[in-house]
Design a protein around this motif. Structure first.
Motif, short mmCIF file in Angstrom:
data_model
loop_
_atom_site.label_atom_id
_atom_site.label_comp_id
_atom_site.label_asym_id
_atom_site.label_seq_id
_atom_site.Cartn_x
_atom_site.Cartn_y
_atom_site.Cartn_z
N THR A 1 0.85 -1.19 0.00
CA THR A 1 0.00 0.00 0.00
C THR A 1 0.89 1.23 0.00
O THR A 1 1.78 1.36 0.85
CB THR A 1 -0.91 0.02 1.24
OG1 THR A 1 -1.78 -1.11 1.20
CG2 THR A 1 -1.73 1.30 1.30
N PHE B 1 -3.84 7.93 7.74
CA PHE B 1 -4.49 6.68 8.09
C PHE B 1 -3.82 6.04 9.30
O PHE B 1 -2.61 6.18 9.49
CB PHE B 1 -4.39 5.67 6.93
CG PHE B 1 -5.04 6.14 5.66
CD1 PHE B 1 -6.33 5.74 5.35
CD2 PHE B 1 -4.37 6.98 4.79
CE1 PHE B 1 -6.94 6.17 4.18
CE2 PHE B 1 -4.97 7.43 3.62
CZ PHE B 1 -6.25 7.02 3.32
N GLU B 2 -4.60 5.30 10.06
CA GLU B 2 -4.06 4.43 11.10
C GLU B 2 -4.21 3.00 10.58
O GLU B 2 -5.34 2.56 10.32
CB GLU B 2 -4.82 4.59 12.41
CG GLU B 2 -4.28 3.68 13.50
CD GLU B 2 -5.02 3.85 14.81
OE1 GLU B 2 -4.76 4.83 15.52
OE2 GLU B 2 -5.90 2.99 15.09
N PHE B 3 -3.11 2.32 10.40
CA PHE B 3 -3.11 0.95 9.89
C PHE B 3 -2.72 -0.02 10.98
O PHE B 3 -1.75 0.21 11.71
CB PHE B 3 -2.09 0.79 8.75
CG PHE B 3 -2.68 0.95 7.39
CD1 PHE B 3 -3.18 -0.14 6.69
CD2 PHE B 3 -2.71 2.19 6.79
CE1 PHE B 3 -3.72 0.02 5.43
CE2 PHE B 3 -3.24 2.36 5.53
CZ PHE B 3 -3.75 1.27 4.85
N VAL C 1 -1.36 -3.80 11.17
CA VAL C 1 -0.78 -4.88 10.36
C VAL C 1 -0.18 -5.88 11.34
O VAL C 1 0.81 -5.58 12.02
CB VAL C 1 0.31 -4.36 9.37
CG1 VAL C 1 0.85 -5.52 8.54
CG2 VAL C 1 -0.24 -3.26 8.48
N THR D 1 0.74 -1.20 14.91
CA THR D 1 -0.12 -0.11 14.45
C THR D 1 0.76 1.02 13.95
O THR D 1 1.77 1.35 14.59
CB THR D 1 -1.03 0.39 15.60
OG1 THR D 1 -1.83 -0.71 16.05
CG2 THR D 1 -1.94 1.50 15.11
N LEU E 1 3.36 0.53 3.02
CA LEU E 1 3.27 -0.63 3.91
C LEU E 1 3.33 -1.91 3.08
O LEU E 1 2.84 -1.94 1.95
CB LEU E 1 1.93 -0.64 4.66
CG LEU E 1 1.64 0.56 5.55
CD1 LEU E 1 0.16 0.88 5.54
CD2 LEU E 1 2.09 0.26 6.96
N LYS F 1 2.16 -5.98 3.31
CA LYS F 1 1.36 -6.95 4.04
C LYS F 1 1.57 -8.33 3.43
O LYS F 1 1.24 -8.56 2.27
CB LYS F 1 -0.13 -6.55 4.00
CG LYS F 1 -0.38 -5.26 4.75
CD LYS F 1 -1.64 -4.60 4.25
CE LYS F 1 -1.38 -3.13 4.16
NZ LYS F 1 -2.05 -2.46 3.11
N HIS G 1 -4.99 -7.40 8.82
CA HIS G 1 -4.73 -5.97 8.66
C HIS G 1 -6.02 -5.20 8.44
O HIS G 1 -7.03 -5.78 8.05
CB HIS G 1 -3.73 -5.71 7.53
CG HIS G 1 -4.21 -6.17 6.19
ND1 HIS G 1 -4.17 -7.50 5.79
CD2 HIS G 1 -4.75 -5.50 5.15
CE1 HIS G 1 -4.66 -7.61 4.57
NE2 HIS G 1 -5.03 -6.40 4.15
N ALA H 1 -7.59 -0.66 8.40
CA ALA H 1 -7.22 0.75 8.47
C ALA H 1 -8.40 1.61 8.89
O ALA H 1 -9.55 1.27 8.63
CB ALA H 1 -6.71 1.22 7.11
N CYS I 1 -9.39 5.74 8.41
CA CYS I 1 -9.00 6.96 7.73
C CYS I 1 -9.13 8.14 8.69
O CYS I 1 -10.23 8.45 9.14
CB CYS I 1 -9.86 7.18 6.49
SG CYS I 1 -9.40 8.64 5.56
N ASP J 1 -3.04 0.40 -3.90
CA ASP J 1 -2.75 -0.96 -3.45
C ASP J 1 -2.27 -1.80 -4.62
O ASP J 1 -2.87 -1.78 -5.70
CB ASP J 1 -4.01 -1.61 -2.86
CG ASP J 1 -4.31 -1.16 -1.44
OD1 ASP J 1 -3.36 -0.79 -0.72
OD2 ASP J 1 -5.49 -1.20 -1.05
#
Length: 110
Positions: free
Chosen positions: A56, A63-65, A67, A71, A80, A82, A88, A90, A92, A100
């Motif tokens: 990604t 964003f908070e992801f 994975v 975090t 990122l 994956k 995983h 996210a 926004c 992606d």
């Protein structure tokens, strides 16, 4: 699958995935797929996994992801990776767009 080399943006349809998330499949073949994903602020991509590898790249927004067990807060220019089958998702934080890349392609997106 017949190999297609050119995917004009004007011909790629925007798909409403619901909940403030839309996506547009760009170039793809059996082995790889490029998808533009648009998020409205507050949109949540629920935790999930799939057998595809995924990269990604954040074009815009914040964003908070999650994975795996980590975090990350990510913004434009961040990326990122994956691995297959990793959990995983996210949230926004500021409206934005992700790019992606999947391998192999996501049949469920076609």
């Amino acid at each position: 699958m017949t190999v297609k080399n050119y995917f004009p943006g004007s011909e790629n349809k925007l798909f409403d995935a619901g909940g403030g998330l839309t996506r547009k499949v760009a170039a793809y073949n059996d082995n790889a797929m490029c998808v533009e994903v648009h998020f409205e602020k507050g949109t949540v991509a629920a935790l999930h996994s799939h057998p595809h590898e995924q990269i990604t790249y954040v074009i815009s927004g914040k964003f908070e992801f999650a994975v795996g067990d980590e975090t990350y807060i990510v913004a434009a220019g961040d990326s990122l990776y994956k691995q297959p089958d990793i959990i995983h998702g996210a949230t926004c934080l500021e409206a934005g767009t992700l790019l992606d890349i999947f391998t192999p392609h996501r049949e469920d997106f076609l």
